[in-house]
Design a protein around this motif. Structure first.
Motif, PDB file in Angstrom:
ATOM      1  N   PRO A   1       0.803  -1.228   0.000  1.00 55.30           N
ATOM      2  CA  PRO A   1       0.000   0.000   0.000  1.00 55.30           C
ATOM      3  C   PRO A   1       0.830   1.268   0.000  1.00 55.30           C
ATOM      4  O   PRO A   1       0.336   2.335  -0.368  1.00 55.30           O
ATOM      5  CB  PRO A   1      -0.828  -0.129   1.292  1.00 55.30           C
ATOM      6  N   GLU A   2       2.106   1.169   0.409  1.00 59.70           N
ATOM      7  CA  GLU A   2       2.940   2.368   0.395  1.00 59.70           C
ATOM      8  C   GLU A   2       3.159   2.899  -1.011  1.00 59.70           C
ATOM      9  O   GLU A   2       3.566   4.051  -1.192  1.00 59.70           O
ATOM     10  CB  GLU A   2       4.283   2.081   1.067  1.00 59.70           C
TER      11      GLU A   2
ATOM     12  N   SER B   1       0.965   3.744  -2.932  1.00 55.38           N
ATOM     13  CA  SER B   1       0.020   4.853  -3.128  1.00 55.38           C
ATOM     14  C   SER B   1       0.715   6.192  -2.949  1.00 55.38           C
ATOM     15  O   SER B   1       0.286   7.202  -3.510  1.00 55.38           O
ATOM     16  CB  SER B   1      -1.145   4.732  -2.135  1.00 55.38           C
TER      17      SER B   1
ATOM     18  N   ILE C   1      -3.412   4.896   2.381  1.00 57.47           N
ATOM     19  CA  ILE C   1      -2.268   5.256   3.223  1.00 57.47           C
ATOM     20  C   ILE C   1      -2.693   5.381   4.686  1.00 57.47           C
ATOM     21  O   ILE C   1      -2.012   4.898   5.597  1.00 57.47           O
ATOM     22  CB  ILE C   1      -1.641   6.569   2.736  1.00 57.47           C
TER      23      ILE C   1
ATOM     24  N   ARG D   1      -3.967   1.500   5.760  1.00 58.51           N
ATOM     25  CA  ARG D   1      -3.105   0.326   5.595  1.00 58.51           C
ATOM     26  C   ARG D   1      -1.626   0.615   5.830  1.00 58.51           C
ATOM     27  O   ARG D   1      -0.836  -0.309   5.960  1.00 58.51           O
ATOM     28  CB  ARG D   1      -3.317  -0.268   4.203  1.00 58.51           C
ATOM     29  N   VAL D   2      -1.254   1.897   5.839  1.00 60.50           N
ATOM     30  CA  VAL D   2       0.139   2.250   6.131  1.00 60.50           C
ATOM     31  C   VAL D   2       0.263   2.829   7.533  1.00 60.50           C
ATOM     32  O   VAL D   2       1.085   2.391   8.334  1.00 60.50           O
ATOM     33  CB  VAL D   2       0.686   3.250   5.092  1.00 60.50           C
TER      34      VAL D   2
END
Length: 414
Positions: free
Chosen positions: A331-332, A334, A395, A398-399
């Motif tokens: 997900p990073e 993004s 972000i 999920r981050v």
């Protein structure tokens, strides 16, 4: 440099020398009219110019020449046609190419940046043997068949249906896809379809579909710019062999997420390498030609572009290091997409500040009005590859691990 010599791991200096020799010779041939034709559509700067089939042909022709010289898949495993070298060699070759006028690979962006890595991660051995080398060499061009008229940001709601024939094991697909970039010159589609009536996110399967198969119809979507980079694709009883399934049945959501991460990484990568629109040396030369480098507002706008690109390059290096360590893009990625839209907005602001009225009034002066289409197209990039709002949600949740917003009670919904 041949693939065999690449396997002997030349030193970085030897590799750079071989790359420079190859590119210089190939470009010299093209300028003599012996090898490649270059697009003459350089009188305007735009994000959505709509690649034609002829431009795709030139990209594939260049990619084949690069591949056959040993530079087309530098980090790839030899058993699939790669050179098997570390990623630093890939960066060396990219640096060499940026110093020369070579055909654009833009028509192959989805093919090489999304379809190819997804197939490599989830494909059957039969599918890999059939398609990997062709995709990387430019013999085959891929596109993404995800979005539908009723499923854009909410991708899990796709309605295109795939039913398995119990007698043959093949799948029969019927449905419609939309906003498919490059479908009009593609050979292979990465398809997401509903394969059961099960729980949401657990009822989808991903496939590779032959874009020339019976039942596949591609219709262009004409843009107001005059181009037609996007298409709608209709699938009417299209047969797909089970060996072209990606991942397990009803586990296509995981394949889709990986593809989207590859997409965001590929899109964001264009802002991290200092190529194309973001070549700082060219931007500086252009500003000097306009005699506006002493303007404080222009200098400040340029500083924003420079710092944004520097930050994106650092972030990209971290992502490449993670991939090298065997980590699937997460997900990073993004952040890369958001960095691209932010840097495009900064470049748009720089252009508008430097040109003033010449951005909108065609005075015939080179490098002025030609930017108008670019500035008008920048907001559209906030939608491509997943909207900026969707990226921020990813972000956040999920981050950063932030909690999701509380849902709206059903009784209050309209």
């Amino acid at each position: 440099m041949s693939v065999d010599s690449a396997r002997r791991a030349p030193s970085p200096d030897e590799f750079r020398a071989a790359a420079e020799s190859f590119v210089e010779a190939a470009v010299a041939d093209s300028e003599d009219g012996k090898a490649f034709e270059f697009s003459e559509r350089e009188d305007r700067v735009t994000l959505f110019r709509g690649a034609t089939a002829e431009e795709a042909r030139r990209s594939c022709e260049w990619q084949r020449k690069v591949f056959d010289a040993g530079f087309g898949w530098i980090t790839g495993p030899p058993e699939y046609g790669g050179a098997g070298l570390p990623s630093r060699y890939e960066r060396i070759y990219q640096e060499v190419e940026r110093c020369h006028r070579v055909p654009s690979r833009s028509p192959l962006g989805v093919s090489l940046g999304m379809v190819f890595p997804t197939l490599r991660q989830f494909g059957s051995e039969t599918a890999k043997q059939r398609w990997l080398r062709g995709l990387r060499r430019g013999d085959v061009v891929g596109c993404q068949l995800f979005s539908e008229p009723g499923a854009g940001s909410d991708l899990a709601s796709v309605s295109t249906k795939a039913d398995q024939d119990p007698a043959t094991g093949d799948w029969v697909v019927t449905g419609q896809k939309v906003w498919t970039s490059g479908a009009h010159y593609s050979d292979l589609g990465l398809l997401l379809a509903r394969t059961s009536d099960g729980e949401r996110h657990r009822n989808l399967t991903a496939f590779l579909v032959d874009m020339h198969a019976p039942g596949v119809e591609v219709r262009p979507l004409r843009q107001m710019t005059g181009g037609a980079d996007f298409n709608e694709v209709f699938l009417d009883g299209v047969h797909i062999a089970d060996e072209n399934r990606l991942g397990e049945v009803d586990s296509g959501w995981q394949v889709a997420l990986a593809t989207l991460m590859y997409e965001r990484g590929a899109i964001g990568g264009s802002t991290a390498g200092g190529s194309g629109l973001f070549r700082l040396d060219r931007i500086i030369a252009w500003l000097r030609d306009l005699s506006c480098t002493g303007d404080p507002a222009v200098r400040q706008a340029f500083a924003r572009v420079h710092t944004g690109l520097t930050a994106a390059k650092t972030m990209r290096a971290r992502a490449e290091a993670a991939v090298k360590a065997g980590t699937t893009p997460g997900p990073e990625m993004s952040l890369s997409k958001l960095a691209l839209t932010a840097n495009l907005a900064a470049l748009s602001d720089l252009v508008a500040t430097a040109l003033g009225p010449r951005l909108l009034a065609d005075t015939g002066e080179k490098g002025t009005y030609s930017w108008s289409e670019f500035v008008l197209g920048v907001p559209g990039m906030r939608l491509g590859g997943g909207t900026d709002e969707i990226q921020r949600d990813i972000i956040a949740h999920r981050v950063l691990g932030l909690p999701k917003e509380p849902g709206t009670p059903k009784s209050n919904r309209t």
